[in-house]
Design an enzyme around this catalytic site. Structure first.
Site, PDB file in Angstrom:
ATOM      1  N   SER A 108      -7.571  11.554  -0.927  1.00  0.00           N
ATOM      2  CA  SER A 108      -6.138  11.790  -0.789  1.00  0.00           C
ATOM      3  C   SER A 108      -5.570  12.657  -1.904  1.00  0.00           C
ATOM      4  CB  SER A 108      -5.433  10.427  -0.801  1.00  0.00           C
ATOM      5  OG  SER A 108      -4.056  10.581  -1.011  1.00  0.00           O
TER       6      SER A 108
ATOM      7  N   GLU B  52      -2.936  12.085  -3.217  1.00  0.00           N
ATOM      8  CA  GLU B  52      -2.318  11.144  -4.157  1.00  0.00           C
ATOM      9  C   GLU B  52      -3.175  11.025  -5.422  1.00  0.00           C
ATOM     10  OE1 GLU B  52       0.679   9.774  -3.723  1.00  0.00           O
ATOM     11  OE2 GLU B  52       0.680   8.178  -5.226  1.00  0.00           O
TER      12      GLU B  52
ATOM     13  N   TYR C 256      -2.972   2.887  -5.626  1.00  0.00           N
ATOM     14  CA  TYR C 256      -3.600   3.516  -4.454  1.00  0.00           C
ATOM     15  C   TYR C 256      -4.398   4.751  -4.891  1.00  0.00           C
ATOM     16  CZ  TYR C 256      -4.009   6.372  -0.217  1.00  0.00           C
ATOM     17  OH  TYR C 256      -4.491   7.169   0.806  1.00  0.00           O
TER      18      TYR C 256
HETATM   19  P1  NAP Z   1      -3.475   3.848   8.599  1.00  0.00           P
HETATM   20  O1  NAP Z   1      -2.710   4.288   9.796  1.00  0.00           O
HETATM   21  O2  NAP Z   1      -2.840   2.908   7.645  1.00  0.00           O
HETATM   22  O3  NAP Z   1      -4.861   3.232   9.102  1.00  0.00           O
HETATM   23  C1  NAP Z   1      -5.711   2.523   8.253  1.00  0.00           C
HETATM   24  C2  NAP Z   1      -6.740   1.770   9.081  1.00  0.00           C
HETATM   25  O4  NAP Z   1      -7.613   1.067   8.188  1.00  0.00           O
HETATM   26  C3  NAP Z   1      -6.162   0.722  10.030  1.00  0.00           C
HETATM   27  O5  NAP Z   1      -6.768   0.865  11.289  1.00  0.00           O
HETATM   28  C4  NAP Z   1      -6.591  -0.608   9.391  1.00  0.00           C
HETATM   29  O6  NAP Z   1      -6.868  -1.622  10.301  1.00  0.00           O
HETATM   30  C5  NAP Z   1      -7.894  -0.209   8.723  1.00  0.00           C
HETATM   31  N1  NAP Z   1      -8.284  -1.147   7.658  1.00  0.00           N
HETATM   32  C6  NAP Z   1      -7.556  -1.497   6.574  1.00  0.00           C
HETATM   33  N2  NAP Z   1      -8.240  -2.362   5.817  1.00  0.00           N
HETATM   34  C7  NAP Z   1      -9.429  -2.572   6.431  1.00  0.00           C
HETATM   35  C8  NAP Z   1     -10.570  -3.368   6.135  1.00  0.00           C
HETATM   36  N3  NAP Z   1     -10.624  -4.142   5.037  1.00  0.00           N
HETATM   37  N4  NAP Z   1     -11.627  -3.351   6.985  1.00  0.00           N
HETATM   38  C9  NAP Z   1     -11.586  -2.583   8.103  1.00  0.00           C
HETATM   39  N5  NAP Z   1     -10.525  -1.808   8.439  1.00  0.00           N
HETATM   40  C10 NAP Z   1      -9.469  -1.809   7.610  1.00  0.00           C
HETATM   41  O7  NAP Z   1      -3.923   5.127   7.734  1.00  0.00           O
HETATM   42  P2  NAP Z   1      -4.068   6.659   8.185  1.00  0.00           P
HETATM   43  O8  NAP Z   1      -2.795   7.371   7.926  1.00  0.00           O
HETATM   44  O9  NAP Z   1      -4.691   6.714   9.521  1.00  0.00           O
HETATM   45  O10 NAP Z   1      -5.083   7.192   7.088  1.00  0.00           O
HETATM   46  C11 NAP Z   1      -6.498   7.162   7.306  1.00  0.00           C
HETATM   47  C12 NAP Z   1      -7.211   7.279   5.987  1.00  0.00           C
HETATM   48  O11 NAP Z   1      -6.882   8.502   5.349  1.00  0.00           O
HETATM   49  C13 NAP Z   1      -6.879   6.199   4.968  1.00  0.00           C
HETATM   50  O12 NAP Z   1      -8.044   5.955   4.219  1.00  0.00           O
HETATM   51  C14 NAP Z   1      -5.830   6.847   4.088  1.00  0.00           C
HETATM   52  O13 NAP Z   1      -5.812   6.233   2.815  1.00  0.00           O
HETATM   53  C15 NAP Z   1      -6.345   8.265   4.058  1.00  0.00           C
HETATM   54  N6  NAP Z   1      -5.357   9.319   3.854  1.00  0.00           N
HETATM   55  C16 NAP Z   1      -4.284   9.390   4.674  1.00  0.00           C
HETATM   56  C17 NAP Z   1      -3.395  10.440   4.509  1.00  0.00           C
HETATM   57  C18 NAP Z   1      -2.208  10.572   5.429  1.00  0.00           C
HETATM   58  O14 NAP Z   1      -1.302  11.362   5.090  1.00  0.00           O
HETATM   59  N7  NAP Z   1      -2.172   9.904   6.573  1.00  0.00           N
HETATM   60  C19 NAP Z   1      -3.618  11.408   3.519  1.00  0.00           C
HETATM   61  C20 NAP Z   1      -4.751  11.295   2.726  1.00  0.00           C
HETATM   62  C21 NAP Z   1      -5.632  10.257   2.914  1.00  0.00           C
HETATM   63  P3  NAP Z   1      -5.729  -2.545  10.983  1.00  0.00           P
HETATM   64  O15 NAP Z   1      -5.326  -1.759  12.202  1.00  0.00           O
HETATM   65  O16 NAP Z   1      -6.470  -3.794  11.262  1.00  0.00           O
HETATM   66  O17 NAP Z   1      -4.623  -2.708   9.985  1.00  0.00           O
HETATM   67  O1  F7E Z   2       6.120   8.785   0.744  1.00  0.00           O
HETATM   68  C1  F7E Z   2       9.374   9.203  -0.903  1.00  0.00           C
HETATM   69  C2  F7E Z   2       8.302   8.451  -1.676  1.00  0.00           C
HETATM   70  O2  F7E Z   2       5.164   6.737   1.767  1.00  0.00           O
HETATM   71  C3  F7E Z   2       6.317  10.168   0.530  1.00  0.00           C
HETATM   72  C4  F7E Z   2      -0.014   8.078   2.554  1.00  0.00           C
HETATM   73  O3  F7E Z   2      -0.491   8.495   3.814  1.00  0.00           O
HETATM   74  O4  F7E Z   2       0.263  10.335   1.805  1.00  0.00           O
HETATM   75  C5  F7E Z   2       0.942   9.109   2.004  1.00  0.00           C
HETATM   76  O5  F7E Z   2       1.460   8.628   0.771  1.00  0.00           O
HETATM   77  C6  F7E Z   2       7.418  10.378  -0.509  1.00  0.00           C
HETATM   78  C7  F7E Z   2       7.231   9.540  -1.788  1.00  0.00           C
HETATM   79  O6  F7E Z   2       3.776   8.876   1.605  1.00  0.00           O
HETATM   80  C8  F7E Z   2      11.198   6.670   0.935  1.00  0.00           C
HETATM   81  O7  F7E Z   2       8.808   7.998  -2.934  1.00  0.00           O
HETATM   82  C9  F7E Z   2      11.665   8.361  -0.333  1.00  0.00           C
HETATM   83  O8  F7E Z   2       7.486  10.336  -2.928  1.00  0.00           O
HETATM   84  O9  F7E Z   2       5.589   8.767   3.238  1.00  0.00           O
HETATM   85  P1  F7E Z   2       5.179   8.220   1.928  1.00  0.00           P
HETATM   86  P2  F7E Z   2       2.913   8.995   0.256  1.00  0.00           P
HETATM   87  O10 F7E Z   2       3.283   7.986  -0.743  1.00  0.00           O
HETATM   88  O11 F7E Z   2       2.959  10.435  -0.166  1.00  0.00           O
HETATM   89  C10 F7E Z   2      -0.845  10.289   0.895  1.00  0.00           C
HETATM   90  C11 F7E Z   2      -1.459  11.653   0.834  1.00  0.00           C
HETATM   91  C12 F7E Z   2      -1.789   9.192   1.214  1.00  0.00           C
HETATM   92  O12 F7E Z   2      -2.978   9.307   0.985  1.00  0.00           O
HETATM   93  C13 F7E Z   2      -1.203   7.876   1.614  1.00  0.00           C
HETATM   94  O13 F7E Z   2      -2.147   7.059   2.290  1.00  0.00           O
HETATM   95  O14 F7E Z   2       8.645   9.956   0.062  1.00  0.00           O
HETATM   96  N1  F7E Z   2      10.324   8.304  -0.222  1.00  0.00           N
HETATM   97  N2  F7E Z   2      12.226   7.365   0.362  1.00  0.00           N
HETATM   98  C14 F7E Z   2       9.994   7.261   0.571  1.00  0.00           C
HETATM   99  N3  F7E Z   2       8.809   6.800   0.992  1.00  0.00           N
HETATM  100  C15 F7E Z   2       8.806   5.719   1.821  1.00  0.00           C
HETATM  101  N4  F7E Z   2       7.619   5.243   2.296  1.00  0.00           N
HETATM  102  N5  F7E Z   2       9.968   5.092   2.195  1.00  0.00           N
HETATM  103  C16 F7E Z   2      11.191   5.534   1.777  1.00  0.00           C
HETATM  104  O15 F7E Z   2      12.228   4.962   2.118  1.00  0.00           O
END
Ligand code: NAP
Ligand code: F7E
Length: 342
Positions: A125, A127, A149
């Site tokens: 990520s 992050e 995270y």
């Molecule tokens: P998500 O919607 O939160 O999906 C996460 C999945 O992981 C869910 O299906 C959850 O299962 C499963 N999970 C959590 N804990 C587990 C465990 N202990 N054993 C087995 N399964 C488990 O996340 P996403 O947005 O699809 O992201 C996918 C991956 O990419 C994650 O690793 C995230 O950190 C990473 N990532 C996401 C972003 C983004 O912007 N979306 C960016 C960079 C990296 P349940 O359905 O049972 O809860």
């Molecule tokens: O926040 C600001 C918050 O929670 C984005 C995950 O998929 O991307 C995601 O992480 C920004 C932050 O995503 C609210 O403070 C303001 O600066 O949508 P987010 P994230 O934290 O960037 C990375 C790449 C991952 O890997 C993660 O799994 O938005 N913000 N107001 C808020 N955020 C939330 N959630 N809620 C608010 O009300």
């Protein structure tokens, strides 16, 4: 020719559901690892259940991972499962470390034990970059994570690199910037905004509370990003890649665009609530995806405005459907989890 088998952990998540569709389109046999819950929660993959196989397992349980890999014998594993919500990592840092750091190690060890020829993708990520000093960020940028995270993902990243270097695994880390879609969880800021805007436009919600409106992110479309995941596992040698659009926008700009599409002046509805801030936030992220573009031939197809429009339109349709249901059956919730405020 034998079909390729893929095992996707986190198949029920946002990315997992898009990746499953994408791999099916490419002729794969798709298996998904799911953890047991008191009630089956397969909303995002309900339309795929006839075409995929699910297998039980948990990143916390080594034996279940070895068994799953042994049973499926995949050619490729995509490790998408994680505790993915950054605010929850502040209130549950140890659990987040177990899932996002040690969980990766358990799965890599399962690959090493069962068949080191299996190709492995780790969902890293942006992050991990955290408190950046240079922009845009690429594969050489220093990591300075700002959340438990990000710290846990960094463990997952380095253990992937370590298994590649130590045991010769084809293991790659995809460093993905924020990617969104109509299937994004409703606690993440983009979806929280589009769902709220749709509800406000329909007269079913009065205001929207957000935290830091100045934060900037490089937001792309998930459908584009899962394609990059598959591409990373088809190269002649394993390498890590940054994936993003190269454009960044503030949360305020996202709000303005989403509300504007519905003819609403966001200033009348949005409240900036310091209680929704994080103990430490990442101010600004923007990708330099040049390596992925030149080596993988990858490029995004949906820009910022297209993404906001896609999400707003989907949520307007969802709200219209939900509002015709019995109130008892409605499943729209916009509660921030308790952890988000700490
Ligand atoms: P998500 O919607 O939160 O999906 C996460 C999945 O992981 C869910 O299906 C959850 O299962 C499963 N999970 C959590 N804990 C587990 C465990 N202990 N054993 C087995 N399964 C488990 O996340 P996403 O947005 O699809 O992201 C996918 C991956 O990419 C994650 O690793 C995230 O950190 C990473 N990532 C996401 C972003 C983004 O912007 N979306 C960016 C960079 C990296 P349940 O359905 O049972 O809860
Ligand atoms: O926040 C600001 C918050 O929670 C984005 C995950 O998929 O991307 C995601 O992480 C920004 C932050 O995503 C609210 O403070 C303001 O600066 O949508 P987010 P994230 O934290 O960037 C990375 C790449 C991952 O890997 C993660 O799994 O938005 N913000 N107001 C808020 N955020 C939330 N959630 N809620 C608010 O009300």
């Amino acid at each position: 020719m034998e079909k390729k088998r893929a095992l996707i952990t986190g198949i029920n998540g946002q990315d997992g559901s898009y990746l499953a569709e994408h791999l099916l389109d490419h002729g794969y046999l798709v298996h998904g690892l799911v953890r047991r819950a008191s009630e089956r929660n397969h909303d995002r993959i309900a339309h795929l259940l006839d075409d995929i196989e699910l297998i039980n397992g948990d990143l916390l349980d080594q034996t279940s991972l070895v068994s799953a890999v042994r049973e499926v014998r995949p050619h490729e594993i995509y490790n998408l499962a994680a505790q993915s919500f950054v605010p929850a990592s502040f209130s549950q840092p140890v659990l987040t470390g177990e899932f996002n750091g040690l969980g990766v190690t358990r799965l890599l060890d399962a690959v090493r034990i069962v068949d080191p020829k299996i190709r492995f993708y780790q969902a890293s990520s942006s992050e991990m970059f955290g408190n950046v000093e240079t922009a845009p960020q690429d594969e050489m940028t220093k990591f300075q994570p700002r959340s438990p995270y990000g710290v846990a993902k960094l463990y997952g990243h380095w253990i992937t690199v370590n298994f590649r270097e130590s045991y010769g695994l084809y293991a790659v880390s995809g460093i993905l910037f924020n990617h969104e879609s109509p299937r994004r969880g409703s606690e993440f800021v983009t979806r929280k905004i589009t769902l709220s805007a749709a509800r406000i436009a329909a007269g079913h919600q009065k205001q929207l509370r957000l935290g830091n409106l100045d934060a900037r992110r490089d937001w792309g479309y998930t459908g584009d990003y899962v394609e990059a995941m598959r591409m990373m596992l088809q190269q002649s040698a394993p390498r890590d890649y940054v994936i993003g659009t190269g454009e960044s926008h503030s949360v305020r700009e996202f709000v303005e665009e989403a509300f504007g599409l519905l003819g609403l002046d966001w200033r009348e509805y949005v409240i900036s609530d310091p209680a929704l801030g994080r103990p430490a936030d990442v101010d600004s992220l923007v990708a330099n995806p040049r390596r992925a573009m030149t080596e993988l031939g990858w490029k995004p197809t949906v820009d910022f405005r297209g993404l906001v429009r896609m999400m707003v339109e989907a949520d307007v349709a969802l709200v219209a459907r939900e509002m015709t249901r019995d109130p008892e059956e409605r499943r729209l919730t916009l509660r921030e989890p308790l952890s988000a405020t700490k």
